[in-house]
Design a protein around this motif. Structure first.
Motif, mmCIF file in Angstrom:
data_model
loop_
_atom_site.group_PDB
_atom_site.id
_atom_site.type_symbol
_atom_site.label_atom_id
_atom_site.label_comp_id
_atom_site.label_asym_id
_atom_site.label_seq_id
_atom_site.Cartn_x
_atom_site.Cartn_y
_atom_site.Cartn_z
ATOM 1 N N SER A 49 0.875 -1.216 0.106
ATOM 2 C CA SER A 49 -0.088 -0.041 0.227
ATOM 3 C C SER A 49 0.833 1.256 -0.193
ATOM 4 O O SER A 49 0.371 2.343 -0.218
ATOM 5 C CB SER A 49 -1.141 -0.009 1.177
ATOM 6 O OG SER A 49 -0.221 0.012 2.437
ATOM 7 N N ASP A 55 -9.609 8.581 -8.560
ATOM 8 C CA ASP A 55 -8.414 7.813 -9.059
ATOM 9 C C ASP A 55 -7.866 7.183 -7.953
ATOM 10 O O ASP A 55 -7.256 6.032 -8.091
ATOM 11 C CB ASP A 55 -7.335 8.874 -9.714
ATOM 12 C CG ASP A 55 -7.779 9.516 -11.168
ATOM 13 O OD1 ASP A 55 -8.668 8.729 -11.605
ATOM 14 O OD2 ASP A 55 -7.438 10.583 -11.301
ATOM 15 N N SER A 86 -7.911 -1.849 -6.695
ATOM 16 C CA SER A 86 -6.639 -2.630 -7.485
ATOM 17 C C SER A 86 -5.919 -3.384 -6.507
ATOM 18 O O SER A 86 -5.568 -4.371 -6.534
ATOM 19 C CB SER A 86 -6.094 -1.839 -8.558
ATOM 20 O OG SER A 86 -5.046 -2.664 -9.133
ATOM 21 N N PHE A 87 -5.217 -2.524 -5.700
ATOM 22 C CA PHE A 87 -4.691 -2.910 -4.514
ATOM 23 C C PHE A 87 -5.189 -4.169 -3.845
ATOM 24 O O PHE A 87 -4.564 -5.199 -3.457
ATOM 25 C CB PHE A 87 -4.174 -1.780 -3.376
ATOM 26 C CG PHE A 87 -3.675 -1.963 -1.947
ATOM 27 C CD1 PHE A 87 -2.383 -2.900 -1.972
ATOM 28 C CD2 PHE A 87 -4.542 -2.276 -1.232
ATOM 29 C CE1 PHE A 87 -2.112 -3.012 -0.818
ATOM 30 C CE2 PHE A 87 -4.053 -2.435 0.168
ATOM 31 C CZ PHE A 87 -2.878 -3.078 0.305
ATOM 32 N N LYS A 109 -9.758 3.825 -7.215
ATOM 33 C CA LYS A 109 -9.708 2.965 -8.417
ATOM 34 C C LYS A 109 -8.066 1.996 -7.939
ATOM 35 O O LYS A 109 -8.179 0.812 -8.082
ATOM 36 C CB LYS A 109 -9.405 3.749 -9.516
ATOM 37 C CG LYS A 109 -10.925 4.081 -10.320
ATOM 38 C CD LYS A 109 -10.479 4.655 -11.657
ATOM 39 C CE LYS A 109 -12.172 5.058 -12.018
ATOM 40 N NZ LYS A 109 -11.892 5.806 -13.376
ATOM 41 N N GLU A 110 -7.099 2.988 -7.535
ATOM 42 C CA GLU A 110 -5.804 2.077 -7.172
ATOM 43 C C GLU A 110 -5.902 1.491 -5.974
ATOM 44 O O GLU A 110 -5.422 0.371 -5.896
ATOM 45 C CB GLU A 110 -4.712 3.253 -7.251
ATOM 46 C CG GLU A 110 -4.512 3.922 -8.492
ATOM 47 C CD GLU A 110 -3.165 4.770 -8.359
ATOM 48 O OE1 GLU A 110 -2.209 4.445 -7.956
ATOM 49 O OE2 GLU A 110 -3.122 5.986 -8.945
ATOM 50 N N THR A 130 3.299 2.195 -2.070
ATOM 51 C CA THR A 130 3.137 3.018 -3.203
ATOM 52 C C THR A 130 2.011 3.964 -3.468
ATOM 53 O O THR A 130 2.171 5.251 -3.950
ATOM 54 C CB THR A 130 2.967 1.744 -4.561
ATOM 55 O OG1 THR A 130 3.736 0.759 -4.305
ATOM 56 C CG2 THR A 130 3.125 2.400 -5.840
ATOM 57 N N ILE A 131 0.856 3.628 -2.907
ATOM 58 C CA ILE A 131 -0.512 4.602 -3.078
ATOM 59 C C ILE A 131 -0.294 5.672 -2.068
ATOM 60 O O ILE A 131 -0.473 6.788 -2.395
ATOM 61 C CB ILE A 131 -1.532 3.799 -3.133
ATOM 62 C CG1 ILE A 131 -1.807 2.635 -4.128
ATOM 63 C CG2 ILE A 131 -2.834 4.633 -3.102
ATOM 64 C CD1 ILE A 131 -2.770 1.785 -3.878
ATOM 65 N N LYS A 156 2.475 8.177 -3.221
ATOM 66 C CA LYS A 156 2.022 8.731 -4.354
ATOM 67 C C LYS A 156 1.166 9.949 -4.130
ATOM 68 O O LYS A 156 1.450 11.140 -4.469
ATOM 69 C CB LYS A 156 1.576 7.663 -5.480
ATOM 70 C CG LYS A 156 0.949 8.422 -6.999
ATOM 71 C CD LYS A 156 0.326 7.480 -7.521
ATOM 72 C CE LYS A 156 -0.239 8.073 -9.065
ATOM 73 N NZ LYS A 156 -0.759 7.007 -9.761
ATOM 74 N N TYR A 157 0.266 9.636 -3.176
ATOM 75 C CA TYR A 157 -0.723 10.797 -3.039
ATOM 76 C C TYR A 157 -0.671 11.622 -1.757
ATOM 77 O O TYR A 157 -1.265 12.272 -1.270
ATOM 78 C CB TYR A 157 -2.150 10.084 -3.070
ATOM 79 C CG TYR A 157 -2.690 9.644 -4.402
ATOM 80 C CD1 TYR A 157 -3.130 10.497 -5.225
ATOM 81 C CD2 TYR A 157 -2.623 8.312 -4.738
ATOM 82 C CE1 TYR A 157 -3.520 10.080 -6.572
ATOM 83 C CE2 TYR A 157 -3.054 7.735 -5.920
ATOM 84 C CZ TYR A 157 -3.467 8.814 -6.791
ATOM 85 O OH TYR A 157 -3.918 8.311 -7.957
#
Length: 153
Positions: free
Chosen positions: A23, A100, A107-108, A103-104, A25-26, A29-30
């Protein structure tokens, strides 16, 4: 046998490590904290939409939830709306900006499920879910009984 079962349950620590690793990565990123990540997913996957609901269904403290909601709101991922019938009640609503990320996150979670259930049959999944629900209920009963006992002191 039971000691082995307990080790399997404690295996949850491995799941948490993998969960945090994947997690990250997400969240990076945000610019999210783990609790913000969790709140976004909670609001997306349930019909519950109050801070109180989050507190009752997760193990985050009310203070942490409040701070996370403030941050998510400030960053435009959710809005706080006063309930039309009870002005004391504030409803949380995800914004289009959160789409967005959601959605990620979905997917995770799908990826995590794929990893964890690789080689597990549907029948085994159903049995596991039934057993884990029972175990969770047992732990919730113990947890909430302990809180009730402490409040009475």
């Amino acid at each position: 046998m039971l000691a082995e079962s307990l080790n399997i349950v404690l295996y949850n620590q491995k799941v948490n490590k993998l969960y945090n690793l994947k997690s990250e990565t997400i969240t990076k990123k945000y610019g999210l904290h783990k609790i913000e990540f969790e709140i976004l997913y909670f609001l997306h996957t349930t019909c519950l939409n109050r801070a109180k609901d989050i507190a009752q269904n997760t193990y985050f403290s009310k203070a942490h939830i409040s701070n996370a909601i403030e941050s998510l709101s400030k960053n435009g991922y959710l809005v706080c709306i006063h309930d039309s019938t009870d002005k004391r009640c504030i409803r949380l609503k995800l914004t289009d900006k959160a789409t967005d990320i959601i959605k990620e996150i979905q997917s995770f979670y799908q990826h995590m499920i794929k990893i964890m259930f690789n080689g597990v049959s549907e029948e085994e999944k159903i049995s596991l879910e039934r057993i884990l629900k029972k175990m969770s209920n047992n732990m919730n009963d113990e947890f909430f009984n302990k809180i009730d006992t402490q409040k009475r002191r």
